[in-house]
Write a protein that holds these residues in place. Structure first.
Motif, PDB file in Angstrom:
ATOM      1  N   VAL A  36      -1.928 -13.483  -1.717  1.00  0.00           N
ATOM      2  CA  VAL A  36      -3.154 -13.230  -2.478  1.00  0.00           C
ATOM      3  C   VAL A  36      -2.861 -13.209  -3.973  1.00  0.00           C
ATOM      4  O   VAL A  36      -3.638 -13.717  -4.786  1.00  0.00           O
ATOM      5  CB  VAL A  36      -3.802 -11.903  -2.029  1.00  0.00           C
ATOM      6  N   ALA A  37      -1.716 -12.626  -4.368  1.00  0.00           N
ATOM      7  CA  ALA A  37      -1.352 -12.562  -5.788  1.00  0.00           C
ATOM      8  C   ALA A  37      -1.142 -13.954  -6.366  1.00  0.00           C
ATOM      9  O   ALA A  37      -1.591 -14.255  -7.481  1.00  0.00           O
ATOM     10  CB  ALA A  37      -0.086 -11.724  -5.970  1.00  0.00           C
ATOM     11  N   ALA A  38      -0.463 -14.826  -5.621  1.00  0.00           N
ATOM     12  CA  ALA A  38      -0.243 -16.193  -6.097  1.00  0.00           C
ATOM     13  C   ALA A  38      -1.573 -16.923  -6.292  1.00  0.00           C
ATOM     14  O   ALA A  38      -1.783 -17.603  -7.310  1.00  0.00           O
ATOM     15  CB  ALA A  38       0.644 -16.959  -5.109  1.00  0.00           C
ATOM     16  N   LEU A  39      -2.478 -16.755  -5.342  1.00  0.00           N
ATOM     17  CA  LEU A  39      -3.781 -17.411  -5.440  1.00  0.00           C
ATOM     18  C   LEU A  39      -4.597 -16.851  -6.611  1.00  0.00           C
ATOM     19  O   LEU A  39      -5.214 -17.602  -7.379  1.00  0.00           O
ATOM     20  CB  LEU A  39      -4.544 -17.223  -4.128  1.00  0.00           C
ATOM     21  N   THR A  40      -4.594 -15.520  -6.764  1.00  0.00           N
ATOM     22  CA  THR A  40      -5.355 -14.885  -7.846  1.00  0.00           C
ATOM     23  C   THR A  40      -4.843 -15.310  -9.216  1.00  0.00           C
ATOM     24  O   THR A  40      -5.631 -15.586 -10.139  1.00  0.00           O
ATOM     25  CB  THR A  40      -5.271 -13.351  -7.720  1.00  0.00           C
ATOM     26  N   LEU A  41      -3.519 -15.370  -9.378  1.00  0.00           N
ATOM     27  CA  LEU A  41      -2.944 -15.780 -10.662  1.00  0.00           C
ATOM     28  C   LEU A  41      -3.341 -17.219 -11.006  1.00  0.00           C
ATOM     29  O   LEU A  41      -3.728 -17.508 -12.148  1.00  0.00           O
ATOM     30  CB  LEU A  41      -1.419 -15.651 -10.613  1.00  0.00           C
ATOM     31  N   ASN A  43       1.252  -5.723 -10.525  1.00  0.00           N
ATOM     32  CA  ASN A  43       1.001  -4.591  -9.641  1.00  0.00           C
ATOM     33  C   ASN A  43       1.649  -4.772  -8.280  1.00  0.00           C
ATOM     34  O   ASN A  43       2.198  -3.822  -7.712  1.00  0.00           O
ATOM     35  CB  ASN A  43      -0.510  -4.382  -9.460  1.00  0.00           C
ATOM     36  N   VAL A  44       1.568  -5.989  -7.738  1.00  0.00           N
ATOM     37  CA  VAL A  44       2.216  -6.251  -6.451  1.00  0.00           C
ATOM     38  C   VAL A  44       3.713  -6.002  -6.565  1.00  0.00           C
ATOM     39  O   VAL A  44       4.332  -5.364  -5.702  1.00  0.00           O
ATOM     40  CB  VAL A  44       1.937  -7.691  -5.991  1.00  0.00           C
ATOM     41  N   ARG A  60       0.356   1.446   0.554  1.00  0.00           N
ATOM     42  CA  ARG A  60      -1.069   1.775   0.654  1.00  0.00           C
ATOM     43  C   ARG A  60      -1.356   3.177   0.128  1.00  0.00           C
ATOM     44  O   ARG A  60      -2.347   3.399  -0.566  1.00  0.00           O
ATOM     45  CB  ARG A  60      -1.544   1.645   2.106  1.00  0.00           C
ATOM     46  N   VAL A  61      -0.487   4.146   0.426  1.00  0.00           N
ATOM     47  CA  VAL A  61      -0.675   5.513  -0.074  1.00  0.00           C
ATOM     48  C   VAL A  61      -0.582   5.536  -1.591  1.00  0.00           C
ATOM     49  O   VAL A  61      -1.415   6.131  -2.284  1.00  0.00           O
ATOM     50  CB  VAL A  61       0.363   6.470   0.545  1.00  0.00           C
ATOM     51  N   GLY A  65      -6.507  -1.944  -5.149  1.00  0.00           N
ATOM     52  CA  GLY A  65      -7.490  -1.940  -4.062  1.00  0.00           C
ATOM     53  C   GLY A  65      -7.027  -2.792  -2.902  1.00  0.00           C
ATOM     54  O   GLY A  65      -7.135  -2.388  -1.728  1.00  0.00           O
ATOM     55  N   ALA A  66      -6.495  -3.980  -3.211  1.00  0.00           N
ATOM     56  CA  ALA A  66      -5.972  -4.846  -2.152  1.00  0.00           C
ATOM     57  C   ALA A  66      -4.779  -4.200  -1.457  1.00  0.00           C
ATOM     58  O   ALA A  66      -4.601  -4.341  -0.239  1.00  0.00           O
ATOM     59  CB  ALA A  66      -5.574  -6.203  -2.738  1.00  0.00           C
ATOM     60  N   GLY A  67      -3.961  -3.475  -2.238  1.00  0.00           N
ATOM     61  CA  GLY A  67      -2.801  -2.814  -1.639  1.00  0.00           C
ATOM     62  C   GLY A  67      -3.167  -1.615  -0.794  1.00  0.00           C
ATOM     63  O   GLY A  67      -2.418  -1.226   0.110  1.00  0.00           O
ATOM     64  N   ALA A  68      -4.325  -1.019  -1.072  1.00  0.00           N
ATOM     65  CA  ALA A  68      -4.712   0.193  -0.352  1.00  0.00           C
ATOM     66  C   ALA A  68      -5.330  -0.095   1.008  1.00  0.00           C
ATOM     67  O   ALA A  68      -5.348   0.770   1.881  1.00  0.00           O
ATOM     68  CB  ALA A  68      -5.697   1.001  -1.194  1.00  0.00           C
TER      69      ALA A  68
END
Length: 547
Positions: free
Chosen positions: A208-213, A37-38, A309-310, A183-186
């Protein structure tokens, strides 16, 4: 006759209940989807801001299908033959995750890394684009190895009766990953984390994506215990790179009819999904900038963050619907295994037996649900060129969440069933040709928690070909993305040959005009037409397999 693989151990998943075990088995897909998603939400506006035209960016996105075409089949075949004491899938999940995290951080800090080595401003700008594109290629190649291993782990671990359940849980985790990612992107992450993870929204998200993965893959790797494949040196030799390619080509040319029909559906469906997944966020952002945004929004800076964000706000609705439908639909859709199951059927309590029986009669099959999802996607995206407001764009994007929940579930459920049937047939054919010692004996039936199921249940995949068939199906998911890339390149070259007026800082003479049709909307419209062909291919699968 080729030797049958020998195994030691039993697949197990930690957890006190089946729901917890399913969640832990599929948790890695949360991190995978967050990362996708990122990339899909922010990389297109990021590259536009760096000055690339849309036609050039469409060529950059060849990275996705190219990496899937190369990595998943090769890693699948190699992993199928792995004798690592950690299992066949988890070592590749771990190694790929480390690489993805490194490339994510490089992508977020591309400008700083380049300017550290290159002091000339003009040269630094061009090299920043090159490093950003190379980072995207690195992410795509590494994450495809992780994705193929995560999907293979699910099929390897579950018995045939639970393949649909596993696929539906995987669909839920994909939806959760999307929801968290969008949600994080918004939200404005800079106001949440401060300067700790960077000074832009894009830097914050890559961190955040690296940590979440890492966390998601770590949880699944900790919770799952795989069977270990035992190498018999007397009958089996190590496979060479040429033999890997030969195996992939031979399998692709001689696919079983059921798997081949599933792959044909995937081919047409993914021509439609490609522009949606890679450009929908940018399209929503451009609709906003063209028709709804205040006049001074561009002067405020960080356009990548604003568009992201939009677009993420619109896709939050898409993710919520995807998650809700992935939870509810399995209760109202008949499993493909149920249609051909024999033996004991549990009876409901007498008071509600009539209602339950009536509902069971009218349950649509998963194949019917898959067909309808193609039709719904097509009927939504066909309106894309006529959208003139952010609200309308958000609405048609959100509706596609229903189709996406089925698209993440149905093909893997059908493929899991087919792989297990093939494995059982091969196992029966070779049952008199091979005898295992007690130490290497495969349990007669395998349950999610490592126990034994009822005697009539069917065993998990024993033929060792999960990665190979998943890789082949991935070919039919990635090849149409090349087609989609070609279509989008032609559309962008004709309709928007200059740099983006909404996102780039190029002078007006280098920008394309904004009074013509939106090129991304035209790509979405073409994708809708291809979804109609996917619906027809799904109907042919029904006639062929009688699901």
């Amino acid at each position: 006759m080729p030797p049958v693989a020998q195994w030691t151990g039993t697949p197990k998943v930690k957890g006190s209940s089946e729901s917890i075990r399913m969640a832990l088995l599929t948790a890695s897909l949360i991190g995978l989807q967050f990362t996708w998603n990122v990339e899909m939400t922010y990389c297109t506006p990021y590259l536009l801001e760096l000055g690339l035209t849309k036609s050039k960016i469409s060529l950059v996105w060849v990275a996705g299908p190219l990496s899937g075409l190369i990595m998943q089949p090769i890693v699948g075949v190699i992993a199928d033959r792995s004798t690592s004491r950690w299992g066949r899938r988890r070592p590749y999940m771990f190694g790929g995750t480390v690489l993805v995290s490194m490339f994510l951080l490089l992508l977020g800090w591309t400008k700083e890394v380049v300017r550290y080595f290159v002091k000339d401003e003009a040269s630094a700008k061009s090299k920043t684009v090159v490093v950003a594109v190379l980072s995207i290629y690195g992410i795509d190649f590494a994450i495809n190895a992780v994705q193929g291993s995560c999907r293979g782990l699910i099929v390897d671990t579950l018995p045939i009766s639970k393949q649909q359940q596993g696929s539906s849980w995987a669909s839920r985790m994909v939806a959760v990953g999307s929801l968290i990612g969008y949600g994080a992107g918004a939200i404005d992450l800079r106001s949440v984390f401060g300067p700790m993870l960077g000074d832009t929204q894009f830097k914050q998200l890559t961190g955040v994506a690296a940590l979440t993965l890492c966390l998601a893959v770590g949880v699944t790797s900790w919770a799952v215990t795989e069977r270990v494949r035992v190498l018999d040196v007397d009958v089996e030799e190590k496979i060479s790179p040429i033999e890997v390619l030969q195996t992939i080509a031979k399998t692709a040319m001689e696919l079983p009819r059921g798997i081949q029909a599933i792959c044909h559906v995937q081919f047409w469906a993914w021509i439609g999904w490609f522009p949606f997944l890679f450009y929908s966020t940018t399209w929503v952002g451009e609709v906003y900038l063209r028709y709804d945004a205040p006049a001074d929004v561009k002067a405020a800076g960080d356009l990548t963050g604003k568009v992201g964000r939009v677009g993420s706000m619109a896709l939050i609705g898409f993710s919520i619907i995807t998650f809700v439908m992935s939870v509810l639909l399995p209760f109202f859709v008949r499993s493909p295994a149920d249609d051909k199951a024999s033996g004991f059927t549990p009876r409901p309590p007498k008071k509600i037996a009539g209602i339950v029986t009536e509902l069971e009669k009218h349950k649509p099959s998963l194949l019917t649900a898959w067909t309808m999802s193609h039709c719904l996607f097509a009927s939504s995206m066909i309106f894309a060129p006529f959208v003139r407001s952010l609200r309308s764009a958000t609405l048609i994007i959100a509706v596609c969440g229903v189709s996406w929940s089925v698209a993440c579930w149905a093909p893997f459920a059908f493929l899991g069933v087919e792989i297990n049937r093939i494995s059982q047939s091969n196992g029966h054919a070779n049952s008199h040709a091979n005898r295992y010692s007690d130490e290497h004996e495969v349990p007669p039936t395998i349950h999610l928690d490592g126990g034994l199921e009822a005697a009539g249940d069917k065993v998990s995949n024993q033929g060792g070909d999960t990665g190979k068939y998943l890789g082949i199906m991935n070919l039919y998911t990635t090849l149409p993305q090349f087609v989609g890339t070609g279509i989008s390149w032609v559309v962008f070259s004709v309709l928007e040959p200059g740099k983006s007026p909404e996102l780039s800082e190029a002078p007006p003479g280098e920008q394309h005009p904004t009074d013509g049709p939106n090129a991304i909307a035209v790509c979405l419209f073409i994708g809708a037409c291809c979804a109609c062909f996917a619906a027809l291919a799904t109907r042919r699968l029904k006639r062929m397999q009688n699901y």
